[in-house]
Design a protein around this motif. Sequence first.
Motif, PDB file in Angstrom:
ATOM      1  N   TRP A  63       0.829  -1.207   0.000  1.00  0.00           N
ATOM      2  CA  TRP A  63       0.000   0.000   0.000  1.00  0.00           C
ATOM      3  C   TRP A  63       0.865   1.261   0.000  1.00  0.00           C
ATOM      4  O   TRP A  63       0.557   2.237  -0.703  1.00  0.00           O
ATOM      5  CB  TRP A  63      -0.930   0.001   1.213  1.00  0.00           C
ATOM      6  CG  TRP A  63      -2.190  -0.787   0.995  1.00  0.00           C
ATOM      7  CD1 TRP A  63      -2.443  -2.067   1.364  1.00  0.00           C
ATOM      8  CD2 TRP A  63      -3.362  -0.317   0.327  1.00  0.00           C
ATOM      9  NE1 TRP A  63      -3.705  -2.429   0.975  1.00  0.00           N
ATOM     10  CE2 TRP A  63      -4.294  -1.388   0.342  1.00  0.00           C
ATOM     11  CE3 TRP A  63      -3.728   0.878  -0.284  1.00  0.00           C
ATOM     12  CZ2 TRP A  63      -5.560  -1.278  -0.223  1.00  0.00           C
ATOM     13  CZ3 TRP A  63      -4.989   0.984  -0.842  1.00  0.00           C
ATOM     14  CH2 TRP A  63      -5.891  -0.082  -0.814  1.00  0.00           C
ATOM     15  N   VAL A  64       1.939   1.252   0.770  1.00  0.00           N
ATOM     16  CA  VAL A  64       2.844   2.398   0.775  1.00  0.00           C
ATOM     17  C   VAL A  64       3.427   2.607  -0.616  1.00  0.00           C
ATOM     18  O   VAL A  64       3.499   3.740  -1.116  1.00  0.00           O
ATOM     19  CB  VAL A  64       3.965   2.195   1.815  1.00  0.00           C
ATOM     20  CG1 VAL A  64       5.061   3.255   1.632  1.00  0.00           C
ATOM     21  CG2 VAL A  64       3.405   2.257   3.221  1.00  0.00           C
ATOM     22  N   ARG A  65       3.825   1.520  -1.238  1.00  0.00           N
ATOM     23  CA  ARG A  65       4.367   1.607  -2.590  1.00  0.00           C
ATOM     24  C   ARG A  65       3.315   2.169  -3.547  1.00  0.00           C
ATOM     25  O   ARG A  65       3.617   3.003  -4.406  1.00  0.00           O
ATOM     26  CB  ARG A  65       4.808   0.214  -3.047  1.00  0.00           C
ATOM     27  CG  ARG A  65       5.451   0.200  -4.406  1.00  0.00           C
ATOM     28  CD  ARG A  65       5.823  -1.209  -4.826  1.00  0.00           C
ATOM     29  NE  ARG A  65       6.232  -1.209  -6.224  1.00  0.00           N
ATOM     30  CZ  ARG A  65       6.119  -2.241  -7.034  1.00  0.00           C
ATOM     31  NH1 ARG A  65       5.610  -3.377  -6.597  1.00  0.00           N
ATOM     32  NH2 ARG A  65       6.515  -2.148  -8.290  1.00  0.00           N
ATOM     33  N   PHE A  66       2.064   1.708  -3.390  1.00  0.00           N
ATOM     34  CA  PHE A  66       0.995   2.162  -4.257  1.00  0.00           C
ATOM     35  C   PHE A  66       0.812   3.675  -4.177  1.00  0.00           C
ATOM     36  O   PHE A  66       0.600   4.349  -5.187  1.00  0.00           O
ATOM     37  CB  PHE A  66      -0.308   1.440  -3.887  1.00  0.00           C
ATOM     38  CG  PHE A  66      -1.509   1.908  -4.661  1.00  0.00           C
ATOM     39  CD1 PHE A  66      -1.725   1.480  -5.960  1.00  0.00           C
ATOM     40  CD2 PHE A  66      -2.419   2.785  -4.109  1.00  0.00           C
ATOM     41  CE1 PHE A  66      -2.815   1.913  -6.686  1.00  0.00           C
ATOM     42  CE2 PHE A  66      -3.520   3.220  -4.823  1.00  0.00           C
ATOM     43  CZ  PHE A  66      -3.722   2.786  -6.117  1.00  0.00           C
ATOM     44  N   PHE A  67       0.904   4.230  -2.963  1.00  0.00           N
ATOM     45  CA  PHE A  67       0.659   5.658  -2.775  1.00  0.00           C
ATOM     46  C   PHE A  67       1.900   6.524  -3.010  1.00  0.00           C
ATOM     47  O   PHE A  67       1.777   7.737  -3.206  1.00  0.00           O
ATOM     48  CB  PHE A  67       0.121   5.924  -1.368  1.00  0.00           C
ATOM     49  CG  PHE A  67      -1.347   5.620  -1.218  1.00  0.00           C
ATOM     50  CD1 PHE A  67      -2.317   6.485  -1.702  1.00  0.00           C
ATOM     51  CD2 PHE A  67      -1.755   4.456  -0.594  1.00  0.00           C
ATOM     52  CE1 PHE A  67      -3.659   6.195  -1.575  1.00  0.00           C
ATOM     53  CE2 PHE A  67      -3.102   4.161  -0.456  1.00  0.00           C
ATOM     54  CZ  PHE A  67      -4.057   5.030  -0.954  1.00  0.00           C
TER      55      PHE A  67
END
Length: 364
Positions: A63-67
Amino acid sequence: MLAIKVILSVLAMLGLAIYFINVNLVAKPAPTANAESEHFYGNKFHNEQPRTPLSFKDTAALWVRFFTEKKVDTTPDITIPVVPMQRADLDALSNDALHLVKLGHSSVLLKVYGEYWLIDPVFSERASPFSFVGPKRFHQPPIDLKDLPPIDKVLISHNHYDHLDKASIKALMAKTQQFLVPKGIDGDLINWGIEANKIITFDWWQELQTHQGLIAFTPTQHFSGRGMGDGNSTLWGSWVIKTPQESLFFSGDSGYFAGFKAIGDRYGPFDLTLVETGAYDKDWADIHMTPEQSVQAHIDLQGKVMMPIHNGTFDLAFHTWHDPFDRVVNEAENRNVALSTPKFGHVFSLDTLPPLTPWWKATQ
């Protein structure tokens, strides 16, 4: 600055989780979803080869990578070419052959000896539970839902939002005779208003004999889920369609696995394979194939011509939007595999398959 983005990403992830729980966006499998299925244990369906589930840490990192990760060239900068279709065009097609048209992403319309079949119909603007956020279409479908002829069969591969679209299913309800779905998905369809007697559920390797030929539901290496807490409560898979004259394979979504060879050995060779070629990434390599693996899957299936699907309509990964096409063409040339890459809306039969046409090159 990066630390702030990470914190915001985690907060956004937690907020989405709370929202999903509050609005109960989960699959509602039928009570008998697990009946007599050797793939169901521990209250979940399982792949033939066990997957290592993502830990909370891994999920949070994704999720961090996604954002935070910068995406480059993941959406086209000009219009995707689409061939418009009218109801009259479909009705004019002969009833003594199998005709096919790609509608977008993995959605396919077939005219099978006079009967209209849809596979994974997604006509909504977004592949998402929400109308205001989520992956948005690069192009409109070549035909409106309301203009489709009566549909004899709708086939669903699994319940992810880019394959099972609630709005499309509800719009098709009145004009569709049968819905062919993996085990458990009948629960959602009934909840959406589909009559139970219109639904046929399938486990892997189950077959249905029709007037036009054989339909079989075959394994993939993937997963299911529409929200928080419903992971793998419904089955996933691929479809085999065999008429007296033609043989077709539709992959659904899958990582590369030995099952493709098993399907090829049992049902091959195939005149045409429609194989997932898109939305791959190092962080989910066991559930989506790279283009090179997609070509190998086609070979394992004993396919004659391969048509890449699951691309060109939604931004679902971190790679460029045209990377699936570029890589699959290169690999197909290296492996001497025949490719067919029709534009969305191009209607054809299996004896007039369009050749490799790099329509995406004009948009780069």
